[in-house]
Design an enzyme around this catalytic site. Structure first.
Site, PDB file in Angstrom:
ATOM      1  N   ARG A 138       0.848  -1.180   0.000  1.00  0.00           N
ATOM      2  CA  ARG A 138       0.000   0.000   0.000  1.00  0.00           C
ATOM      3  C   ARG A 138       0.889   1.238   0.000  1.00  0.00           C
ATOM      4  O   ARG A 138       2.047   1.207   0.403  1.00  0.00           O
ATOM      5  CB  ARG A 138      -0.905   0.028   1.234  1.00  0.00           C
ATOM      6  N   ARG A 181      -0.608  -2.206  -6.946  1.00  0.00           N
ATOM      7  CA  ARG A 181      -0.978  -3.252  -5.969  1.00  0.00           C
ATOM      8  C   ARG A 181      -1.988  -4.210  -6.591  1.00  0.00           C
ATOM      9  O   ARG A 181      -1.867  -5.428  -6.468  1.00  0.00           O
ATOM     10  CB  ARG A 181      -1.539  -2.598  -4.715  1.00  0.00           C
ATOM     11  N   HIS A 212      -2.118   2.296  -6.027  1.00  0.00           N
ATOM     12  CA  HIS A 212      -2.981   1.146  -5.758  1.00  0.00           C
ATOM     13  C   HIS A 212      -3.207   0.314  -7.016  1.00  0.00           C
ATOM     14  O   HIS A 212      -3.511  -0.874  -6.929  1.00  0.00           O
ATOM     15  CB  HIS A 212      -4.310   1.608  -5.164  1.00  0.00           C
ATOM     16  N   LYS A 223      -2.797  -2.254   7.793  1.00  0.00           N
ATOM     17  CA  LYS A 223      -3.973  -1.718   8.476  1.00  0.00           C
ATOM     18  C   LYS A 223      -4.132  -2.366   9.848  1.00  0.00           C
ATOM     19  O   LYS A 223      -3.834  -3.531  10.026  1.00  0.00           O
ATOM     20  CB  LYS A 223      -5.227  -1.948   7.630  1.00  0.00           C
TER      21      LYS A 223
END
Length: 299
Positions: free
Chosen positions: A148, A245, A242, A173
């Site tokens: 991320r 990703r 992203h 996270k």
């Protein structure tokens, strides 16, 4: 009565005690500001603690009519619900008006990904300029390990040893630590940057990736540099971190078919979050089928 001080206290707790990312806290702040604005439009002197479920349903209908989609409204409801739950725990509310309210459903959009050829075109770049070398290391690491944006920006010089050994430890996270493999091209790019980093980095700066002024690089700078690289390489779409990703996940899944491994590398708490890449994989297979099967080809 619930005041703006309660909102600020709640957001401070999210940032400091629950260790939510600055991006998440910023989103919550914006969503709660929207709630306060909608409450201010109600007739009379209505306050946060006087709001009832029928008010919330009206707010969602208003926002939907203004063009907000189901995903945005669901995120907003989640922010409001969390705040009201916090108020309840602190004795400022007896009921949560958000409970039971659901956002309207919207079509699930598949994440945009680069093709393997586009990813190679983006990363096939050579330059002796120090910031270009830094960019190459960052972008290779994004695509190699599916990081991320916040995870990459938070990396410190202390991670170099792990990266050279073929892995990187990141704090994802909810402060969840995970270990992700790093490919050979990314390792080489990071080592090349490490050798030139001292030309830019400030004294005693711990960040692996630094900006032009020597401090830890800002995520916005990373986004802008990637966008510029994509334009310079002639890619037909706007590329953001992203997307690299997503491309990492899709390409690994296409090659391996191992959904659980991709889940672990992405750091998804639930495999349901990872399963969206199976749809991308099916799209890839469908294109191969359409071009290869003799009875599928159009005349």
């Amino acid at each position: 009565m619930v005041s703006s001080e309660s909102v600020n206290t709640y957001l401070d707790e999210l940032a400091q005690q629950r260790r939510q990312s600055p991006h998440t806290v910023s989103n919550y702040r914006r969503d709660l500001r929207v709630l306060c604005s909608l409450i201010g439009e109600l007739p009379g002197a209505c306050t946060i603690d006087a709001v009832e479920t029928h008010h919330i349903r009206r707010f969602i209908a208003q926002l939907h009519a203004r063009g907000l989609g189901g995903r945005s409204l669901a995120r907003m409801l989640s922010a409001w619900r969390g705040f009201y739950r916090w108020l309840g725990l602190h004795g400022e509310m007896t009921a949560n008006p958000i409970e039971g309210v659901r956002a309207p459903k919207s079509p699930k959009a598949l994440p945009k990904v680069l093709s393997p050829d586009e990813a190679n075109r983006l990363l096939d770049s050579s330059s002796d300029e120090v910031l270009e070398i830094r960019d190459q290391a960052m972008f290779e690491l994004f695509y190699s390990s599916g990081l991320r944006l916040a995870e990459l920006a938070a990396l410190d010089v202390s991670s170099l040893e792990d990266i050279q050994a073929g892995e990187v430890r990141v704090l994802g996270k909810r402060s969840k630590l995970r270990l992700v493999p790093v490919g050979s091209k990314a390792r080489a790019a990071v080592v090349a940057w490490a050798q030139r980093r001292c030309e830019v980095a400030g004294t005693e700066q711990s960040a692996l990736f630094v900006g032009q002024r020597g401090g830890r690089i800002h995520p916005r700078v990373i986004e802008e540099r990637l966008k510029q690289r994509a334009l310079a390489q002639g890619l037909p779409t706007s590329v953001h971190p992203h997307m690299l990703r997503h491309s990492f996940a899709s390409h690994v899944l296409q090659s391996s078919g191992d959904l659980r491994a991709v889940q672990e590398m992405l750091g998804h708490a639930s495999i349901a979050s990872t399963q969206i890449y199976t749809h991308l994989d099916f799209q890839h297979l469908a294109r191969v089928y359409d071009s290869a099967h003799p009875r599928a080809k159009r005349k």
